[in-house]
Scaffold this motif. Structure first.
Motif, PDB file in Angstrom:
ATOM      1  N   ARG A 429      89.348 -63.084  37.705  1.00  0.00           N
ATOM      2  CA  ARG A 429      88.152 -62.906  36.884  1.00  0.00           C
ATOM      3  C   ARG A 429      87.245 -64.126  37.033  1.00  0.00           C
ATOM      4  O   ARG A 429      87.675 -65.205  37.442  1.00  0.00           O
ATOM      5  CB  ARG A 429      88.505 -62.683  35.410  1.00  0.00           C
ATOM      6  N   TRP A 433      82.053 -63.939  32.367  1.00  0.00           N
ATOM      7  CA  TRP A 433      81.384 -62.684  32.729  1.00  0.00           C
ATOM      8  C   TRP A 433      81.978 -61.520  31.957  1.00  0.00           C
ATOM      9  O   TRP A 433      83.191 -61.481  31.698  1.00  0.00           O
ATOM     10  CB  TRP A 433      81.545 -62.417  34.227  1.00  0.00           C
ATOM     11  N   ASP A 434      81.117 -60.550  31.627  1.00  0.00           N
ATOM     12  CA  ASP A 434      81.575 -59.300  31.036  1.00  0.00           C
ATOM     13  C   ASP A 434      81.480 -58.184  32.068  1.00  0.00           C
ATOM     14  O   ASP A 434      81.135 -58.425  33.238  1.00  0.00           O
ATOM     15  CB  ASP A 434      80.776 -58.963  29.773  1.00  0.00           C
ATOM     16  N   GLN A 435      81.777 -56.948  31.646  1.00  0.00           N
ATOM     17  CA  GLN A 435      81.786 -55.811  32.580  1.00  0.00           C
ATOM     18  C   GLN A 435      80.438 -55.628  33.265  1.00  0.00           C
ATOM     19  O   GLN A 435      80.370 -55.360  34.466  1.00  0.00           O
ATOM     20  CB  GLN A 435      82.173 -54.534  31.834  1.00  0.00           C
ATOM     21  N   ASP A 436      79.349 -55.798  32.526  1.00  0.00           N
ATOM     22  CA  ASP A 436      78.018 -55.624  33.121  1.00  0.00           C
ATOM     23  C   ASP A 436      77.743 -56.672  34.194  1.00  0.00           C
ATOM     24  O   ASP A 436      77.134 -56.372  35.236  1.00  0.00           O
ATOM     25  CB  ASP A 436      76.939 -55.701  32.031  1.00  0.00           C
ATOM     26  N   TYR A 438      80.005 -58.149  36.066  1.00  0.00           N
ATOM     27  CA  TYR A 438      80.786 -57.769  37.242  1.00  0.00           C
ATOM     28  C   TYR A 438      80.077 -56.669  38.040  1.00  0.00           C
ATOM     29  O   TYR A 438      80.022 -56.703  39.268  1.00  0.00           O
ATOM     30  CB  TYR A 438      82.178 -57.289  36.829  1.00  0.00           C
ATOM     31  N   GLU A 461      91.564 -55.886  30.205  1.00  0.00           N
ATOM     32  CA  GLU A 461      90.374 -56.713  30.308  1.00  0.00           C
ATOM     33  C   GLU A 461      89.677 -56.501  31.647  1.00  0.00           C
ATOM     34  O   GLU A 461      90.340 -56.268  32.665  1.00  0.00           O
ATOM     35  CB  GLU A 461      90.746 -58.190  30.154  1.00  0.00           C
ATOM     36  N   ASP A 490      75.570 -65.114  34.530  1.00  0.00           N
ATOM     37  CA  ASP A 490      75.498 -63.697  34.147  1.00  0.00           C
ATOM     38  C   ASP A 490      75.700 -62.756  35.317  1.00  0.00           C
ATOM     39  O   ASP A 490      75.578 -61.537  35.159  1.00  0.00           O
ATOM     40  CB  ASP A 490      74.163 -63.390  33.473  1.00  0.00           C
TER      41      ASP A 490
END
Length: 492
Positions: A429, A433-436, A438, A461, A490
């Protein structure tokens, strides 16, 4: 027909204002010479142009590098550019090939590009790809020995090589099917029928199979088709299915007739504790099937073989050569330690089939199929050409690449390795960072043709994974991409 120049209309090189490239003329001439004794069909007419065009494209494409920029397009966009191709009069071979080459193929993802590290890509040898055209041209019916003896004999030599890697006895046997889903379904159907015969019929609550939540989705799909309930077994702290966790479930539930162990999970490359699973399952009279669709190729690698300890006593096994044994789509090797239960479950009988020599190897007897192409032959040709030592070296190279990239991720200040790779999948990971983020990063790199790496989930996760099954991948190139593109907070 529109778009096709017939042989009778070929201009001479001197008269043609747009002469074909020399290699095209030579190839077409060679193809024409080979076809000169084939008279036109009363229905299809003279197909020499169609044959030469297709064979030349196949030969050229086999020799060219792939394009990592290939991406999907919507059906609406494709229809706008391609139009209707299935028409009463046909559009002609040249137009059909032009559409395929210039529009349809570019709308697909290049599975064999070294920087395609998404899902489980495929990296067939050029020898295997070329021989796949031979398999199609030979048009062998590979379901029965009577129709495909020579081709089946060659396939069986490959299956014997795999059985030796498993440490299975001389009477082990198998068959090549289309993919892991078909292989798992056929093996589990065998397990269920074997239980019905040996346990005196179906239990009151129906049949069940046991597996971990990390098992491939095709296992649950097969269970639905076979009317079997899935009993989930908890995994240990490192994600392994173990005999210790399996024991109480088998002791309490007599419906469980089969256990599926993973020989390399697709998402994280984890190999279950096969030895303990086999010991416990067999003590309770349950069949053990090992799904090695992706990871089973690591049996060829001395550095990874110990992870499969215990597989010598498993009952059935699959590996997809189109994943990590360098064969083209589609190809799954399904093997049985003892093929007799498989034949009892799958052999078909009918008036026109009753004269079959059941003393020979009939692939139709070992899986849920009858008609089949001899899809194991491209792997046979590549193995025969390059030798098994080259295959060992190729798999070991992929394992080494995974370890090198994992080491670089551990050393990075903004990346986190989520588990040490057991095989050739690296899960990690990017901190913060979040799913968006990635998804944004993944789409940008795919669009730019830099690298294909799609988001996944690990232990609930969001994460990223890299699957190394192509020996042409350069670890330094992957590390450079990660270093230069994942610094933004981001992912934009």
């Amino acid at each position: 027909m529109q778009g096709v120049t017939t042989h009778s209309q070929h201009p001479s090189p001197a008269d043609d204002p747009h002469p074909e490239p020399e290699h095209r003329t030579a190839f077409a001439q060679a193809s024409d010479d080979l076809q000169r004794h084939r008279p036109p069909s009363p229905v299809w007419g003279d197909e020499r142009d169609a044959v030469s065009i297709a064979l030349e494209w196949a030969a050229t494409h086999t020799a060219l590098a792939s394009d990592p920029k290939a991406t999907a397009r919507s059906a609406h966009d494709l229809h706008a550019e391609v139009g209707e191709t299935i028409t009463a009069g046909g559009i002609g071979a040249e137009r059909a090939m032009e559409l395929f080459d210039e529009v349809l193929l570019p709308a697909t993802r290049a599975s064999d590009d070294p920087m395609n590290l998404a899902y489980i890509p495929a990296a067939p040898t050029r020898a295997a790809v070329a021989f796949d055209t031979v398999v199609s041209a030979a048009n062998v019916f590979g379901g029965l020995w009577e129709g495909g003896a020579g081709a089946i004999f060659a396939e069986n030599q490959v299956l014997r090589w795999l059985a030796d890697l498993l440490g299975w006895p001389a009477d082990a046997a198998g068959v090549f099917v289309s993919g892991g889903t078909n292989g798992n379904l056929s093996a589990l159907a065998t397990a269920r029928e074997h239980a019905r015969r040996t346990r005196g019929g179906k239990p009151a609550g129906g049949w069940a199979l046991a597996c971990a939540s990390t098992a491939h989705s095709s296992v649950s799909s097969a269970a639905r088709l076979l009317d079997m309930e899935v009993v989930m077994v908890p995994v240990d702290a490192n994600g392994h299915l173990t005999g210790q966790a399996l024991e109480p479930l088998l002791a309490a539930d007599e419906r469980i007739c089969a256990v599926v162990a993973s020989g390399g999970t697709t998402n994280a490359g984890i190999v279950d504790d096969i030895a303990s699973v086999v010991e416990v399952a067999h003590r309770h009279g349950a069949w053990v099937h090992v799904d090695g669709a992706y990871g089973g190729a690591a049996l060829t690698a001395p550095s990874a073989r110990h992870r499969f300890d215990g597989i010598e006593e498993a009952d059935s096994f699959i590996v997809d050569p189109h994943k990590w044994l360098f064969a083209p789509y589609d190809c799954c090797a399904l093997l049985y330690r003892d093929p007799r239960p498989a034949a009892a479950a799958h052999a078909q009988h009918a008036a026109y089939l009753d004269s079959i020599n059941r003393g020979e190897s009939n692939p139709a007897d070992l899986a849920a199929h009858l008609s089949r192409r001899t899809r194991g032959l491209p792997l046979w040709y590549s193995l025969a050409t390059h030798g098994t030592d080259a295959y060992t070296a190729a798999v070991e190279r992929c394992l080494a690449t995974a370890r090198t990239v994992a080491g670089a991720i551990k050393a990075s200040e903004h990346l986190e390795l989520l588990l040490e790779p057991e095989l050739s999948v690296v899960v990690f990971r990017r901190r913060g960072w979040d799913q968006d983020a990635y998804r944004t990063w993944s789409r940008r790199l795919a669009k730019d043709g830099v690298m294909l790496c799609v988001p996944t989930a690990y232990q609930g996760e969001p994460a990223l994974r890299l699957a190394f099954v192509n020996p042409s991948v350069e670890a330094d190139a992957v590390i450079e991409v990660l270093t230069t593109t994942m610094g933004e907070a981001d992912g934009s």
